[in-house]
Write an enzyme that holds these catalytic residues in place. Structure first.
Site, PDB file in Angstrom:
ATOM      1  N   HIS A   7     -23.771  47.272 -44.956  1.00  0.00           N
ATOM      2  CA  HIS A   7     -25.344  46.384 -44.986  1.00  0.00           C
ATOM      3  C   HIS A   7     -25.359  47.202 -44.007  1.00  0.00           C
ATOM      4  CE1 HIS A   7     -23.404  42.852 -43.731  1.00  0.00           C
ATOM      5  NE2 HIS A   7     -24.534  42.671 -42.651  1.00  0.00           N
ATOM      6  N   GLU A  43     -30.647  34.651 -43.114  1.00  0.00           N
ATOM      7  CA  GLU A  43     -31.177  35.930 -43.595  1.00  0.00           C
ATOM      8  C   GLU A  43     -31.092  36.433 -45.446  1.00  0.00           C
ATOM      9  OE1 GLU A  43     -27.969  37.183 -45.443  1.00  0.00           O
ATOM     10  OE2 GLU A  43     -26.106  35.802 -44.164  1.00  0.00           O
ATOM     11  N   GLN A  59     -29.664  44.062 -44.345  1.00  0.00           N
ATOM     12  CA  GLN A  59     -29.584  42.207 -44.837  1.00  0.00           C
ATOM     13  C   GLN A  59     -30.499  42.372 -42.899  1.00  0.00           C
ATOM     14  OE1 GLN A  59     -26.492  41.123 -41.578  1.00  0.00           O
ATOM     15  NE2 GLN A  59     -26.291  39.671 -43.692  1.00  0.00           N
ATOM     16  N   HIS A  83     -26.527  45.315 -36.490  1.00  0.00           N
ATOM     17  CA  HIS A  83     -25.092  45.324 -36.413  1.00  0.00           C
ATOM     18  C   HIS A  83     -24.687  46.675 -37.586  1.00  0.00           C
ATOM     19  CE1 HIS A  83     -25.351  42.050 -38.583  1.00  0.00           C
ATOM     20  NE2 HIS A  83     -24.564  42.166 -39.981  1.00  0.00           N
ATOM     21  N   GLU A 133     -19.103  45.165 -37.769  1.00  0.00           N
ATOM     22  CA  GLU A 133     -18.824  44.219 -38.878  1.00  0.00           C
ATOM     23  C   GLU A 133     -18.123  44.890 -39.726  1.00  0.00           C
ATOM     24  OE1 GLU A 133     -22.158  41.872 -40.405  1.00  0.00           O
ATOM     25  OE2 GLU A 133     -20.746  40.785 -42.482  1.00  0.00           O
TER      26      GLU A 133
HETATM   27  C1  MC0 Z   1     -25.174  41.920 -27.503  1.00  0.00           C
HETATM   28  N1  MC0 Z   1     -24.661  43.479 -27.534  1.00  0.00           N
HETATM   29  C2  MC0 Z   1     -24.708  44.179 -28.329  1.00  0.00           C
HETATM   30  C3  MC0 Z   1     -25.166  43.151 -28.961  1.00  0.00           C
HETATM   31  N2  MC0 Z   1     -25.633  42.169 -28.552  1.00  0.00           N
HETATM   32  N3  MC0 Z   1     -24.581  45.820 -27.912  1.00  0.00           N
HETATM   33  C4  MC0 Z   1     -25.321  45.944 -29.395  1.00  0.00           C
HETATM   34  N4  MC0 Z   1     -25.506  45.608 -30.134  1.00  0.00           N
HETATM   35  C5  MC0 Z   1     -25.867  43.943 -30.322  1.00  0.00           C
HETATM   36  N5  MC0 Z   1     -25.776  43.613 -31.880  1.00  0.00           N
HETATM   37  C6  MC0 Z   1     -24.126  43.656 -26.257  1.00  0.00           C
HETATM   38  C7  MC0 Z   1     -25.874  43.018 -24.957  1.00  0.00           C
HETATM   39  O1  MC0 Z   1     -26.138  44.211 -24.496  1.00  0.00           O
HETATM   40  C8  MC0 Z   1     -24.138  43.319 -23.655  1.00  0.00           C
HETATM   41  O2  MC0 Z   1     -24.434  44.299 -22.783  1.00  0.00           O
HETATM   42  C9  MC0 Z   1     -22.685  43.146 -24.250  1.00  0.00           C
HETATM   43  O3  MC0 Z   1     -23.426  43.789 -25.474  1.00  0.00           O
HETATM   44  C10 MC0 Z   1     -22.499  41.183 -23.533  1.00  0.00           C
HETATM   45  O4  MC0 Z   1     -23.844  40.501 -24.223  1.00  0.00           O
HETATM   46  P1  MC0 Z   1     -24.170  39.691 -23.572  1.00  0.00           P
HETATM   47  O5  MC0 Z   1     -25.208  39.175 -24.306  1.00  0.00           O
HETATM   48  O6  MC0 Z   1     -23.456  39.400 -22.766  1.00  0.00           O
HETATM   49  O7  MC0 Z   1     -23.557  38.595 -25.117  1.00  0.00           O
HETATM   50  P2  MC0 Z   1     -23.585  38.226 -25.932  1.00  0.00           P
HETATM   51  O8  MC0 Z   1     -22.962  36.641 -25.591  1.00  0.00           O
HETATM   52  O9  MC0 Z   1     -24.457  37.509 -26.401  1.00  0.00           O
HETATM   53  O10 MC0 Z   1     -22.487  37.858 -26.825  1.00  0.00           O
HETATM   54  C11 MC0 Z   1     -22.695  39.846 -27.358  1.00  0.00           C
HETATM   55  C12 MC0 Z   1     -21.733  39.365 -28.621  1.00  0.00           C
HETATM   56  C13 MC0 Z   1     -22.038  38.754 -29.898  1.00  0.00           C
HETATM   57  C14 MC0 Z   1     -21.815  40.909 -29.097  1.00  0.00           C
HETATM   58  C15 MC0 Z   1     -20.427  39.142 -28.236  1.00  0.00           C
HETATM   59  O11 MC0 Z   1     -23.284  38.603 -30.278  1.00  0.00           O
HETATM   60  C16 MC0 Z   1     -21.576  38.220 -31.181  1.00  0.00           C
HETATM   61  O12 MC0 Z   1     -20.405  37.769 -30.792  1.00  0.00           O
HETATM   62  N6  MC0 Z   1     -21.545  38.513 -31.991  1.00  0.00           N
HETATM   63  C17 MC0 Z   1     -21.141  38.864 -33.305  1.00  0.00           C
HETATM   64  C18 MC0 Z   1     -21.963  37.244 -34.210  1.00  0.00           C
HETATM   65  C19 MC0 Z   1     -23.129  37.841 -35.086  1.00  0.00           C
HETATM   66  O13 MC0 Z   1     -24.000  38.737 -33.859  1.00  0.00           O
HETATM   67  N7  MC0 Z   1     -23.489  37.034 -35.278  1.00  0.00           N
HETATM   68  C20 MC0 Z   1     -25.100  37.088 -36.171  1.00  0.00           C
HETATM   69  C21 MC0 Z   1     -24.922  37.903 -37.731  1.00  0.00           C
HETATM   70  P3  MC0 Z   1     -24.910  44.818 -21.543  1.00  0.00           P
HETATM   71  O14 MC0 Z   1     -24.733  46.280 -20.869  1.00  0.00           O
HETATM   72  O15 MC0 Z   1     -26.317  44.365 -21.480  1.00  0.00           O
HETATM   73  O16 MC0 Z   1     -23.760  44.358 -20.520  1.00  0.00           O
HETATM   74  S1  MC0 Z   1     -24.134  36.925 -38.811  1.00  0.00           S
HETATM   75  C22 MC0 Z   1     -24.612  38.544 -40.532  1.00  0.00           C
HETATM   76  O17 MC0 Z   1     -24.412  39.276 -39.907  1.00  0.00           O
HETATM   77  C23 MC0 Z   1     -23.544  37.776 -41.383  1.00  0.00           C
HETATM   78  C24 MC0 Z   1     -24.780  36.597 -41.888  1.00  0.00           C
HETATM   79  C25 MC0 Z   1     -23.042  38.402 -42.443  1.00  0.00           C
HETATM   80  O18 MC0 Z   1     -23.309  39.994 -42.066  1.00  0.00           O
HETATM   81  O19 MC0 Z   1     -23.107  37.925 -43.626  1.00  0.00           O
END
Ligand code: MC0
Length: 141
Positions: A7, A43, A59, A83, A133
């Site tokens: 997705h 979602e 999604q 993502h 993912e």
């Molecule tokens: C953050 N960054 C991204 C991003 N989110 N880059 C690309 N795509 C994204 N979605 C970048 C930021 O711009 C920043 O870069 C750097 O990563 C660190 O981000 P941050 O804002 O300082 O840190 P956090 O605390 O927001 O962490 C970002 C991180 C977090 C990706 C580690 O969101 C995470 O652990 N995500 C995984 C879980 C998730 O997203 N769950 C929701 C979907 P710069 O250059 O500005 O430093 S759940 C889902 O989808 C399930 C239900 C499913 O599929 O079944």
């Protein structure tokens, strides 16, 4: 290693509004809705096609709070692609294989994902800026 795109996750502020938009524009049907407290999202999965190993979907993701991953993403970047999820046959095996290449895993172990799947995320900074993912789809009966 990847079988397919499972997705594309789209961050949105209003889930119902975006369901209506995607359904109308692409004639897609919602096949599942879920609240995932652990991931901080409400979602919906819109079915695109079926293939070997499982389906592919859009999604739509609305955050449950501002300090959730999708809430922070919306504040920083606005609505849009959040993502890309690759379907793999065995998520733990894929995590190990990719982790050995030096890519940071954001999950130590698989978590619960949409429609009974097992999921794990890779750090976007190690995958060309794309939050990635890995999805092991639930077994079909
Ligand atoms: C953050 N960054 C991204 C991003 N989110 N880059 C690309 N795509 C994204 N979605 C970048 C930021 O711009 C920043 O870069 C750097 O990563 C660190 O981000 P941050 O804002 O300082 O840190 P956090 O605390 O927001 O962490 C970002 C991180 C977090 C990706 C580690 O969101 C995470 O652990 N995500 C995984 C879980 C998730 O997203 N769950 C929701 C979907 P710069 O250059 O500005 O430093 S759940 C889902 O989808 C399930 C239900 C499913 O599929 O079944």
């Amino acid at each position: 290693m990847f079988m397919r795109i499972d997705h594309i996750g789209i961050a949105c502020r209003d889930l119902e509004e975006k369901i209506e938009l995607f359904s109308r524009t692409f004639e897609l049907t919602v096949v599942a809705r879920e609240v995932n407290e652990e991931q901080g999202v409400k979602e919906a999965m819109l079915h695109i096609a079926d293939g070997e190993g499982g389906g592919s979907y859009i999604q739509l993701l609305e955050p449950l709070s501002d300090d959730s991953p999708v809430g922070k993403f919306l504040a920083k970047r606005g609505e849009g692609v959040h993502h890309v999820a690759f379907g793999v046959p065995d998520v733990e095996e894929a995590m190990a294989t990719i982790g050995e290449k030096g890519v940071r895993l954001l999950d130590e172990r698989p978590r619960h994902g949409s429609m009974g799947s097992q999921i794990a995320f890779l750090h976007p900074k190690d995958v060309g800026g794309m939050l990635t993912e890995l999805v092991q789809a639930a077994k079909q009966d």
